[in-house]
Enzyme design. Structure first.
Site, PDB file in Angstrom:
ATOM      1  N   SER A 236       0.831  -1.191   0.000  1.00  0.00           N
ATOM      2  CA  SER A 236       0.000   0.000   0.000  1.00  0.00           C
ATOM      3  C   SER A 236       0.876   1.255   0.000  1.00  0.00           C
ATOM      4  O   SER A 236       1.698   1.423  -0.897  1.00  0.00           O
ATOM      5  CB  SER A 236      -0.968  -0.055   1.184  1.00  0.00           C
ATOM      6  OG  SER A 236      -2.003   0.879   1.040  1.00  0.00           O
ATOM      7  N   ASP A 454      -8.689  -4.423  -5.792  1.00  0.00           N
ATOM      8  CA  ASP A 454      -8.203  -3.708  -4.615  1.00  0.00           C
ATOM      9  C   ASP A 454      -8.993  -2.421  -4.404  1.00  0.00           C
ATOM     10  O   ASP A 454      -9.042  -1.566  -5.280  1.00  0.00           O
ATOM     11  CB  ASP A 454      -6.718  -3.378  -4.791  1.00  0.00           C
ATOM     12  CG  ASP A 454      -6.031  -3.011  -3.485  1.00  0.00           C
ATOM     13  OD1 ASP A 454      -6.586  -2.179  -2.741  1.00  0.00           O
ATOM     14  OD2 ASP A 454      -4.948  -3.546  -3.215  1.00  0.00           O
ATOM     15  N   HIS A 484      -7.566  -5.934  -0.320  1.00  0.00           N
ATOM     16  CA  HIS A 484      -6.402  -5.051  -0.373  1.00  0.00           C
ATOM     17  C   HIS A 484      -5.122  -5.871  -0.347  1.00  0.00           C
ATOM     18  O   HIS A 484      -4.899  -6.648   0.576  1.00  0.00           O
ATOM     19  CB  HIS A 484      -6.453  -4.096   0.818  1.00  0.00           C
ATOM     20  CG  HIS A 484      -5.451  -2.989   0.756  1.00  0.00           C
ATOM     21  ND1 HIS A 484      -5.071  -2.376  -0.417  1.00  0.00           N
ATOM     22  CD2 HIS A 484      -4.731  -2.385   1.741  1.00  0.00           C
ATOM     23  CE1 HIS A 484      -4.191  -1.433  -0.143  1.00  0.00           C
ATOM     24  NE2 HIS A 484      -3.959  -1.432   1.147  1.00  0.00           N
TER      25      HIS A 484
END
Length: 515
Positions: A236, A454, A484
């Site tokens: 991320s 995602d 995610h």
């Protein structure tokens, strides 16, 4: 006020499962990537000023880890230490700050070196998350020391607390989609107060917690750990950090994995719009899984949020479910497909007038425990992202964005549209750049892993990061999944490709797709 841009939900990462997938070409220079004594003198390549030996030659005093605010002490295989790093990287001989590190030494005999992990945020604690994540990284832990840290301004590394628990709870009643001048005034007053609280907590450090600062910390860490190359796993926001590191130190890049890739070409408003699109896409997929039409289901949830905005729902405690908390509660289970049934139950309860389940989901995201104490991950997230982001849309500019954001997502668009102006409103420190520089000509191949479903870092960011890293640097791997990030989520195709790259230097074919 809560922003979801670039945040990775650690609790959403699934346990490592097993199925199969083939790799691609092999890197025959594996031995050259191994650790062999002190770090390379190229460590200062991204710095204008050479680093003093008091920093590069420091010895880490590894010992038993203590409990943190977010988790109990890990078992004895984990060791913790403190690294000294400059407060201001423009003055490496000046004042230093302490960074908290954690590691588990490689369990096998054929050790490659250290593998650094950043789990996202910005603001996520690596010291708390690394022991929990180690199950997914068990194969990697045979040949790497698994290492993470609390970046500056986070957790045990000079962590920031911008307001008290009482003030946090009070802010949950602030309307994040203001409908009247009074609500608008309260919204921006709360935003300004948050920034002032951060400045009071951090002082001079508030101007030195940027992604660039942390990337430089990483290269010092590499040297002190004794690694000639940086081996890194970023998730991320950690992908943005990895890209910035590669730009500053392309010659020091070893094996870098970027999973759940942030779009480096988007400014603050662009990230907010990407996020609205990503979460709406995930919500559509969730609604279809329940047999509902995406448009019909979205309208139903948007209507529920409007009713909650006007009349917050009672919950099992004395607290009530506000629109802010309801949105947070809806977003939280979208991070993982395994949590979709929980979202169904919570929405059904809310339709019956009971906000308890959505409130519990929001509390989980906000790190609120049963005693009413909140974690500070979102505080750190905000001070780092507002120092990074030079763009500060005005109230009028945000209002002009609202129709477009609402069209992208009737559920998440209004909140994220207002957030473009509210997130860094009246911030005490100026931002550093419009978008991060991640070009890394000459760097070793960097593996980007993108997940088409995602919600937090939409898939489109993967190709944009590949384009900006530069020709011949990025290699993309796509997973047609949900939730995610991708590694450790049940695709052996993804896991096998990542493991082969990190453990054997095998670079998969660019554009490989795991379905």
């Amino acid at each position: 006020m809560t922003r979801f841009v670039r945040w990775t939900a650690g609790a959403a990462v699934a346990a490592l499962l097993a199925t199969g997938c083939s790799g691609g070409s092999s890197d025959d220079a594996e031995a050259g990537d191994r650790t062999s004594g002190p770090g390379s003198s190229a460590a200062s390549a991204g710095s204008a000023t050479p680093l003093p030996s008091s920093l590069t030659s420091q010895k880490l005093d590894w010992g038993r880890c203590k409990a943190t605010a977010g988790s109990p002490a890990p078992d004895g295989k984990w060791q913790c230490a403190t690294l000294k790093t400059p407060l201001n990287w423009a003055e490496p001989d000046g004042r230093t700050i302490d960074l908290a590190l954690i590691r588990a030494k490689a369990t096998g005999d054929d050790r490659i070196g250290s593998l650094l992990f950043n789990f996202g945020g910005p603001g996520g604690s690596g010291v708390s998350t690394m022991p929990w994540y180690a199950t997914s990284a068990a194969e990697l832990g045979k040949r790497y020391d698994l290492v993470s840290w609390d970046p500056r301004g986070v957790g045990a590394s000079e962590g920031v607390r911008c307001r008290s628990d009482k003030e946090i709870q009070a802010s949950e009643s602030v309307d994040i989609t203001p409908d009247t001048p009074a609500e608008e005034t309260a919204y921006f007053r709360d935003a300004a107060a948050f920034g002032k609280g951060c400045q009071k907590s951090l002082g001079t450090l508030m101007a030195h917690v940027s992604t660039t600062d942390t990337a430089r910390d990483m290269d010092l860490m590499r040297q002190v750990l004794g690694d000639t190359r940086m081996h890194y796993f970023g998730i991320s926001y950690g992908t943005e950090l990895g890209g910035v590191y590669a730009h500053l130190f392309p010659g020091n890049v070893g094996r870098l994995i970027l999973d759940a890739v942030v779009d480096p070409g988007a400014d603050g408003a662009g990230h907010a719009e990407n996020q609205a699109r990503g979460f709406q896409r995930a919500l559509n997929n969730y609604l279809k899984s329940t047999g509902q039409g995406a448009d019909e289901g979205t309208r139903k949830i948007a209507d529920l949020l409007k009713r909650i905005d006007a009349n917050p729902l009672p919950a099992s405690s004395e607290r009530k479910l506000t629109e802010t908390l309801a949105l947070t509660g809806i977003i939280t289970p979208l991070y993982s497909e395994a949590s979709w049934p929980t979202l169904t139950s919570a929405l059904e309860a809310a339709e019956r007038g009971d906000g308890s389940q959505l409130l519990a989901l929001a509390d989980d995201y906000n790190e609120r425990d049963a005693s009413g104490r909140y974690g500070t991950g979102t505080h750190s997230q905000r001070v780092i992202s507002c120092l990074d982001d030079k763009q500060r849309p005005t109230v009028e500019e945000a209002k002009k964005l609202l129709p477009r954001f609402e069209k992208v997502s009737p559920v998440f668009g209004p909140m994220l549209g207002w957030d473009t102006a509210g997130w860094c409103h009246d911030w005490p420190v100026a931002g550093q750049y419009d978008t991060p520089e991640v070009s890394a000509p000459g760097a070793a191949p960097i593996l980007l892993v993108g997940n088409t479903g995602d919600p937090a870092t939409p898939y489109e960011g993967t190709q944009r990061m590949a384009d900006e890293l530069g020709k011949g640097v990025a290699v993309t791997l796509t997973w047609e999944g949900e939730g995610h990030s991708a590694y450790g989520k049940g695709s052996d195709c993804v896991d096998s490709a990542v493991n082969a790259y990190l453990l054997r230097g095998t670079v998969p074919k660019d554009g490989k797709v795991c379905s």
